[in-house]
Design a protein around this motif. Structure first.
Motif, PDB file in Angstrom:
ATOM      1  N   ILE A  92      50.638  29.174  21.404  1.00  0.00           N
ATOM      2  CA  ILE A  92      49.236  28.752  21.376  1.00  0.00           C
ATOM      3  C   ILE A  92      49.117  27.285  21.785  1.00  0.00           C
ATOM      4  O   ILE A  92      48.234  26.920  22.583  1.00  0.00           O
ATOM      5  N   LEU A  93      50.014  26.457  21.268  1.00  0.00           N
ATOM      6  CA  LEU A  93      49.977  25.036  21.626  1.00  0.00           C
ATOM      7  C   LEU A  93      50.326  24.843  23.104  1.00  0.00           C
ATOM      8  O   LEU A  93      49.752  23.973  23.769  1.00  0.00           O
ATOM      9  N   GLY A  94      51.257  25.642  23.613  1.00  0.00           N
ATOM     10  CA  GLY A  94      51.609  25.564  25.037  1.00  0.00           C
ATOM     11  C   GLY A  94      50.434  25.966  25.906  1.00  0.00           C
ATOM     12  O   GLY A  94      50.163  25.347  26.948  1.00  0.00           O
ATOM     13  N   THR A  95      49.718  27.015  25.486  1.00  0.00           N
ATOM     14  CA  THR A  95      48.518  27.446  26.204  1.00  0.00           C
ATOM     15  C   THR A  95      47.490  26.333  26.247  1.00  0.00           C
ATOM     16  O   THR A  95      46.917  26.029  27.300  1.00  0.00           O
ATOM     17  N   GLU A  96      47.246  25.719  25.095  1.00  0.00           N
ATOM     18  CA  GLU A  96      46.241  24.660  25.020  1.00  0.00           C
ATOM     19  C   GLU A  96      46.642  23.445  25.836  1.00  0.00           C
ATOM     20  O   GLU A  96      45.816  22.832  26.507  1.00  0.00           O
ATOM     21  N   CYS A  97      47.926  23.086  25.805  1.00  0.00           N
ATOM     22  CA  CYS A  97      48.417  21.941  26.579  1.00  0.00           C
ATOM     23  C   CYS A  97      48.176  22.156  28.073  1.00  0.00           C
ATOM     24  O   CYS A  97      47.642  21.269  28.758  1.00  0.00           O
ATOM     25  N   CYS A  98      48.542  23.332  28.586  1.00  0.00           N
ATOM     26  CA  CYS A  98      48.370  23.620  30.017  1.00  0.00           C
ATOM     27  C   CYS A  98      46.895  23.728  30.392  1.00  0.00           C
ATOM     28  O   CYS A  98      46.476  23.252  31.451  1.00  0.00           O
ATOM     29  N   GLU A  99      46.093  24.361  29.521  1.00  0.00           N
ATOM     30  CA  GLU A  99      44.663  24.504  29.818  1.00  0.00           C
ATOM     31  C   GLU A  99      43.972  23.154  29.830  1.00  0.00           C
ATOM     32  O   GLU A  99      43.127  22.869  30.684  1.00  0.00           O
ATOM     33  N   ARG A 100      44.330  22.299  28.902  1.00  0.00           N
ATOM     34  CA  ARG A 100      43.728  20.955  28.865  1.00  0.00           C
ATOM     35  C   ARG A 100      44.194  20.105  30.042  1.00  0.00           C
ATOM     36  O   ARG A 100      43.439  19.286  30.561  1.00  0.00           O
ATOM     37  N   LEU A 101      45.438  20.304  30.473  1.00  0.00           N
ATOM     38  CA  LEU A 101      45.907  19.610  31.675  1.00  0.00           C
ATOM     39  C   LEU A 101      45.048  20.020  32.861  1.00  0.00           C
ATOM     40  O   LEU A 101      44.645  19.178  33.679  1.00  0.00           O
ATOM     41  N   ALA A 102      44.753  21.319  32.953  1.00  0.00           N
ATOM     42  CA  ALA A 102      43.908  21.820  34.044  1.00  0.00           C
ATOM     43  C   ALA A 102      42.501  21.229  33.950  1.00  0.00           C
ATOM     44  O   ALA A 102      41.937  20.756  34.947  1.00  0.00           O
ATOM     45  N   ALA A 131      41.719  35.895  26.545  1.00  0.00           N
ATOM     46  CA  ALA A 131      42.339  36.529  27.714  1.00  0.00           C
ATOM     47  C   ALA A 131      41.340  36.694  28.856  1.00  0.00           C
ATOM     48  O   ALA A 131      41.628  36.344  30.016  1.00  0.00           O
ATOM     49  N   VAL A 132      40.156  37.222  28.575  1.00  0.00           N
ATOM     50  CA  VAL A 132      39.158  37.488  29.619  1.00  0.00           C
ATOM     51  C   VAL A 132      38.625  36.191  30.222  1.00  0.00           C
ATOM     52  O   VAL A 132      38.548  36.043  31.453  1.00  0.00           O
ATOM     53  N   PHE A 133      38.265  35.246  29.376  1.00  0.00           N
ATOM     54  CA  PHE A 133      37.668  34.015  29.883  1.00  0.00           C
ATOM     55  C   PHE A 133      38.687  33.109  30.569  1.00  0.00           C
ATOM     56  O   PHE A 133      38.323  32.308  31.424  1.00  0.00           O
ATOM     57  N   SER A 134      39.961  33.241  30.210  1.00  0.00           N
ATOM     58  CA  SER A 134      41.006  32.496  30.923  1.00  0.00           C
ATOM     59  C   SER A 134      41.082  32.932  32.380  1.00  0.00           C
ATOM     60  O   SER A 134      41.322  32.115  33.281  1.00  0.00           O
ATOM     61  N   THR A 135      40.878  34.221  32.609  1.00  0.00           N
ATOM     62  CA  THR A 135      40.888  34.748  33.978  1.00  0.00           C
ATOM     63  C   THR A 135      39.722  34.171  34.788  1.00  0.00           C
ATOM     64  O   THR A 135      39.888  33.775  35.948  1.00  0.00           O
ATOM     65  N   VAL A 152      50.019  32.847  31.067  1.00  0.00           N
ATOM     66  CA  VAL A 152      51.330  33.460  30.814  1.00  0.00           C
ATOM     67  C   VAL A 152      51.829  33.084  29.421  1.00  0.00           C
ATOM     68  O   VAL A 152      52.329  33.930  28.666  1.00  0.00           O
ATOM     69  N   SER A 153      51.701  31.819  29.057  1.00  0.00           N
ATOM     70  CA  SER A 153      52.150  31.347  27.742  1.00  0.00           C
ATOM     71  C   SER A 153      51.425  32.067  26.622  1.00  0.00           C
ATOM     72  O   SER A 153      52.035  32.475  25.625  1.00  0.00           O
TER      73      SER A 153
END
Length: 584
Positions: free
Chosen positions: A51-61, A117-121, A244-245
């Motif tokens: 979850i933290l990895g997901t948030e880190c990458c999403e915030r980087l984006a 999942a849906v909104f990430s897409t 993916v994370s």
């Protein structure tokens, strides 16, 4: 072989032991297949890295787009300072408004996991569209020739803003759900896990700022020096990594079942209380309607105890004579449970605290708008190396990365000894400290601008739209103070809205905390519009002209400092009322 009665007793004894030993979670969470989850195999810190990895990458984006967006609008789309700042704050405001959509879907129908999942897409598609708008020649605005800068075509604007607002929609399903989904990994009924949850919010915000650090330094430099196509493309790749994370930890997660539309439930309480306005609320609250089952009638929610405040809403839970005679309690538009009424009471109680976060968010919005524009007219060079003005936000991130472990490992243990609270500071105390620091942040920005304008006058640069030979590093204090204020206020908000919210409304309450950021950005846009309108009368250049050397950006900063101070005073008053109500 024992009798059936002995087997039954042994089975009951085993179930009791399982419950006592905490084999299963006590908050009603389930695994991905919908079965009750075993504590030792799921959730807790073992699920958090994904979850933290997901948030880190999403915030980087996200920050890879937002941090330098004002530069793209001014340099590539050839917009003026005020127009660019207004477009950025409006878009950022929308990014924090759409979480209301995602929150309602998550709490009512989809659950937090599938909403993410849906909104990430959708988010990823928006990132790819934005990358194409800056890469494909037909979609890129024409470059300036000498001093002539042709405007982008309507089609180019349309593609760019379509991608930008797809991202805004995508954030709507991620922002309110990821922090709540992470907190769901800790069992509220377990005292040890409950304390860990407070730490999770700190490290959740820490991961956000790791992503922001990379964006505000490396990604911004790539955008300014290697081109915007690759500068937008790298964040798009990281958004793909975030998806993916997130899916990688699916079998370790704990899930909370959606409990139906919280908006519908609130409307039912209002309608039912109005329908029964002429009935008297019984003095004994046990006579109010509540299900006899151990669990609440609301899926995924525990029962809430009755409180004495806002008694007018209690009318919704009064059983009328007709209902008592027929025994029909099924119409929720005429009769609501105590738990349903208490949900609405909780939201109303939180409203004043929520409202005071709007001005703080307006201050925070300056980091990606006026702070950047201020830095663009300062000396951005170190020898032969040029620093993008937006990269100074790195010091805000460094401040957050510095203060999160200091707060978690140093300040909390000290405060715990003084206050006796498990988390050291209460959420209300934490937010108040952040609001106090924000006043000094805007004051520091104003002082830097006073010195910059003074130097511009001394060197005769007032009428020239050029950078003043004053190092951009003088902006560091304002960024550092803003980062400290974030650690206290924004993380305090995350904790406050999650802890105070009912079980089946946690995504919605997280979205409401994010809504303060949206309204703060809109407030910043509104203030900019009003200030520009009032200060440009009579042919005056105004406080924030395209040539900031002729303006008075310092006045704008002092205005925000004054609003922040007034907001802090109101907050202290509201916090005392909230505390006293909670104690009652």
């Amino acid at each position: 072989m024992g009798t059936h009665e002995e087997e039954r007793l042994l089975l009951e004894q085993g179930l009791v032991e399982n419950e006592i030993n905490g084999l299963y979670t006590g908050d009603g969470s389930v695994d991905i297949k919908g079965n009750p989850v075993i504590k030792s195999n799921t959730g807790n810190w073992r699920a958090c890295p994904f979850i933290l990895g997901t948030e880190c990458c999403e915030r980087l984006a996200y920050y890879g787009i937002s941090t330098n967006l004002v530069s793209y609008l001014t340099k590539n789309l050839h917009e003026g300072n005020v127009s660019a700042a207004r477009n950025v704050t409006t878009w950022q405001g929308t990014c924090y408004l759409t979480p209301l959509i995602g929150a309602v879907l998550a709490d009512a129908y989809m659950g937090r996991y599938w909403t993410i999942a849906v909104f990430s897409t959708i988010y990823f598609i928006g990132m790819c569209t934005l990358t194409m708008s800056a890469s494909i020649p037909a979609l890129k605005p024409a470059q300036c020739v000498d001093s002539v800068c042709p405007s982008a075509t309507p089609y180019q604007y349309a593609v760019f803003f379509f991608g930008l607002y797809l991202i805004a929609l995508g954030t709507g399903g991620i922002k309110p759900c990821v922090s709540s989904f992470g907190a769901d990994q800790f069992d509220d009924t377990d005292p040890e896990e409950r304390v860990k949850k407070g730490s999770f919010f700190n490290w959740f915000y820490f991961s956000i700022n790791i992503g922001a650090l990379i964006s505000s330094s490396l990604i911004v430099w790539i955008q300014d020096n290697a081109g915007w196509g690759i500068g937008f493309g790298i964040p798009a790749v990281f958004m793909g990594i975030a998806i993916v994370s997130f899916f990688s930890g699916s079998y370790l997660y704990r899930f909370q079942k959606p409990g139906g539309s919280p908006v519908t439930r609130m409307c039912q309480v209002l309608v039912a209380s109005c329908h029964k306005w002429n009935l008297t609320v019984p003095s004994d609250s046990s006579h109010l309607y509540e299900t006899s089952d151990k669990s609440s009638a609301i899926e995924g929610s525990r029962k809430l105890l009755h409180t004495d405040e806002l008694k007018c809403l209690d009318k919704a839970a009064v059983v009328s004579e007709a209902e008592s005679k027929t025994g029909d309690y099924s119409n929720s538009w005429k009769l609501c449970t105590v738990t349903q009424v208490e949900e609405l009471k909780i939201l109303i109680r939180m409203f004043p605290i929520w409202a005071t976060g709007i001005v703080f968010s307006a201050v925070y919005a300056q980091m990606s708008t006026m702070f950047v524009e201020q830095g663009m007219v300062m000396d951005t060079s170190i020898g032969s190396f040029t620093i993008p003005a937006a990269s100074l936000s790195t010091f805000d991130v460094i401040s957050v990365i510095f203060w999160v472990p200091v707060y978690d490992k140093v300040l909390v243990p000290i405060a715990r000894k003084v206050t006796g609270q498990g988390r050291g500071f209460s959420e209300l105390q934490r937010m108040g400290i952040g609001l106090f620091i924000s006043v000094f942040c805007m004051a520091a920005a104003a002082v830097v601008e006073i010195k910059r304008l003074q130097l511009a006058r001394e060197l005769g640069l007032v009428d020239e739209n050029v950078a003043v030979p004053m190092s951009i590093f003088w902006q560091i204090p304002q960024y550092f103070l803003l980062g400290a204020a974030e650690v206290f206020t924004f993380i305090g908000q995350l904790e406050f809205f999650y802890d105070q919210s009912p079980d089946a409304m946690r995504s919605l309450c997280s979205a409401l905390s994010l809504l303060t950021t949206a309204l703060g950005n809109y407030l910043s846009s509104f203030i900019l519009t009003v200030v520009t309108s009032l200060t440009t009368r009579g042919g005056n250049p105004g406080w924030i002209p395209d040539n900031l050397n002729k303006g008075h950006l310092d006045y704008f900063y002092w205005l925000l400092a004054g609003l922040s101070f007034a907001n802090m005073v109101v907050y202290v008053f509201c916090a005392k009322i909230f505390k006293s109500k909670k104690a009652s």
